[in-house]
Design a protein around this motif. Structure first.
Motif, PDB file in Angstrom:
ATOM      1  N   GLY A  34       0.866  -1.219  -0.068  1.00 53.77           N
ATOM      2  CA  GLY A  34      -0.108   0.060   0.083  1.00 53.77           C
ATOM      3  C   GLY A  34       0.888   1.305  -0.019  1.00 53.77           C
ATOM      4  N   PHE A  35       0.296   2.313   0.177  1.00 53.08           N
ATOM      5  CA  PHE A  35       0.755   3.587   0.266  1.00 53.08           C
ATOM      6  C   PHE A  35       2.014   3.797   1.254  1.00 53.08           C
ATOM      7  CE2 PHE A  35       0.967   8.052   1.274  1.00 53.08           C
ATOM      8  CZ  PHE A  35       1.532   8.542   0.279  1.00 53.08           C
ATOM      9  N   GLU A  36       1.904   3.335   2.329  1.00 51.35           N
ATOM     10  CA  GLU A  36       2.977   3.573   3.455  1.00 51.35           C
ATOM     11  C   GLU A  36       4.094   2.834   3.114  1.00 51.35           C
ATOM     12  OE1 GLU A  36       3.778   2.428   7.960  1.00 51.35           O
ATOM     13  OE2 GLU A  36       1.514   2.595   7.371  1.00 51.35           O
ATOM     14  N   ARG A  37       3.835   1.435   2.557  1.00 46.28           N
ATOM     15  CA  ARG A  37       5.109   0.514   1.956  1.00 46.28           C
ATOM     16  C   ARG A  37       5.678   1.312   1.102  1.00 46.28           C
ATOM     17  NH1 ARG A  37       4.745  -5.931   0.938  1.00 46.28           N
ATOM     18  NH2 ARG A  37       6.916  -6.110   0.706  1.00 46.28           N
ATOM     19  N   GLU A  38       5.086   1.872   0.026  1.00 47.01           N
ATOM     20  CA  GLU A  38       5.797   2.523  -0.972  1.00 47.01           C
ATOM     21  C   GLU A  38       6.700   3.817  -0.542  1.00 47.01           C
ATOM     22  OE1 GLU A  38       6.015   1.857  -4.330  1.00 47.01           O
ATOM     23  OE2 GLU A  38       5.012  -0.115  -3.700  1.00 47.01           O
ATOM     24  N   LEU A  39       6.070   4.467   0.477  1.00 49.11           N
ATOM     25  CA  LEU A  39       6.928   5.638   0.679  1.00 49.11           C
ATOM     26  C   LEU A  39       8.238   4.934   1.403  1.00 49.11           C
ATOM     27  CD1 LEU A  39       4.212   7.818   2.633  1.00 49.11           C
ATOM     28  CD2 LEU A  39       5.628   8.299   0.649  1.00 49.11           C
ATOM     29  N   LEU A  40       8.269   4.028   2.467  1.00 46.88           N
ATOM     30  CA  LEU A  40       9.094   3.487   2.777  1.00 46.88           C
ATOM     31  C   LEU A  40      10.337   2.703   1.776  1.00 46.88           C
ATOM     32  CD1 LEU A  40       7.452   1.483   5.654  1.00 46.88           C
ATOM     33  CD2 LEU A  40       9.069   3.464   6.258  1.00 46.88           C
ATOM     34  N   VAL A  41       9.788   2.462   0.889  1.00 45.13           N
ATOM     35  CA  VAL A  41      10.936   1.900  -0.312  1.00 45.13           C
ATOM     36  C   VAL A  41      11.319   3.101  -0.926  1.00 45.13           C
ATOM     37  CG1 VAL A  41      11.003   0.625  -2.392  1.00 45.13           C
ATOM     38  CG2 VAL A  41       9.434  -0.311  -0.664  1.00 45.13           C
ATOM     39  N   ARG A  42      10.554   4.058  -1.021  1.00 45.73           N
ATOM     40  CA  ARG A  42      11.163   5.426  -1.718  1.00 45.73           C
ATOM     41  C   ARG A  42      12.353   5.800  -0.815  1.00 45.73           C
ATOM     42  NH1 ARG A  42       5.625   8.515  -3.669  1.00 45.73           N
ATOM     43  NH2 ARG A  42       4.720   6.970  -5.030  1.00 45.73           N
ATOM     44  N   LYS A  43      12.075   6.178   0.334  1.00 49.44           N
ATOM     45  CA  LYS A  43      12.976   6.752   1.434  1.00 49.44           C
ATOM     46  C   LYS A  43      14.190   5.654   1.446  1.00 49.44           C
ATOM     47  CE  LYS A  43       9.684   8.863   4.663  1.00 49.44           C
ATOM     48  NZ  LYS A  43       9.249   8.860   5.988  1.00 49.44           N
ATOM     49  N   ALA A  44      14.004   4.439   1.387  1.00 48.45           N
ATOM     50  CA  ALA A  44      15.309   3.741   1.075  1.00 48.45           C
ATOM     51  C   ALA A  44      15.926   3.897  -0.195  1.00 48.45           C
ATOM     52  CB  ALA A  44      14.930   2.269   1.359  1.00 48.45           C
ATOM     53  N   ARG A  45      15.243   4.075  -1.181  1.00 46.27           N
ATOM     54  CA  ARG A  45      16.223   4.273  -2.506  1.00 46.27           C
ATOM     55  C   ARG A  45      16.987   5.419  -2.485  1.00 46.27           C
ATOM     56  NH1 ARG A  45      11.036   3.061  -6.210  1.00 46.27           N
ATOM     57  NH2 ARG A  45      11.087   0.574  -6.195  1.00 46.27           N
ATOM     58  N   ARG A  46      16.031   6.742  -1.782  1.00 47.25           N
ATOM     59  CA  ARG A  46      16.695   8.014  -1.963  1.00 47.25           C
ATOM     60  C   ARG A  46      18.089   7.765  -1.128  1.00 47.25           C
ATOM     61  NH1 ARG A  46      11.312  10.927  -0.435  1.00 47.25           N
ATOM     62  NH2 ARG A  46      10.513  10.969  -2.669  1.00 47.25           N
ATOM     63  N   SER A  47      17.942   7.046   0.102  1.00 45.10           N
ATOM     64  CA  SER A  47      19.219   7.011   1.021  1.00 45.10           C
ATOM     65  C   SER A  47      20.377   6.156   0.377  1.00 45.10           C
ATOM     66  CB  SER A  47      18.790   6.067   2.397  1.00 45.10           C
ATOM     67  OG  SER A  47      18.042   7.073   3.020  1.00 45.10           O
TER      68      SER A  47
END
Length: 68
Positions: A34-47
């Motif tokens: 869902g939305f929350e999981r996608e946000l976490l994955v995006r943050k991980a990619r940015r890091s």
């Protein structure tokens, strides 16, 4: 206005970003799709991307003639 106290980092920024990306990916695995999981994955990619950029910027150039 009070002065800020100096703080000495014990680990490099690259290490902290890598650890943050790993922590976020593990957290995303435990989150339902869902939305929350996608946000976490995006943050991980940015890091991870920031960590790679730091590595690229701090590496010595292989050929000084290309820069001139």
């Amino acid at each position: 206005m009070p002065k800020r106290r100096p703080f000495k980092q014990t680990t490099s920024l690259k290490e902290r970003l890598t650890e943050e990306a790993t922590r976020l990916r593990k957290q995303a695995q435990g989150t339902p799709p869902g939305f929350e999981r996608e946000l976490l994955v995006r943050k991980a990619r940015r890091s991870e991307a920031a960590s790679h950029m730091i590595e690229w910027l701090t590496s010595a150039p292989s050929n000084q003639d290309r820069i001139k």
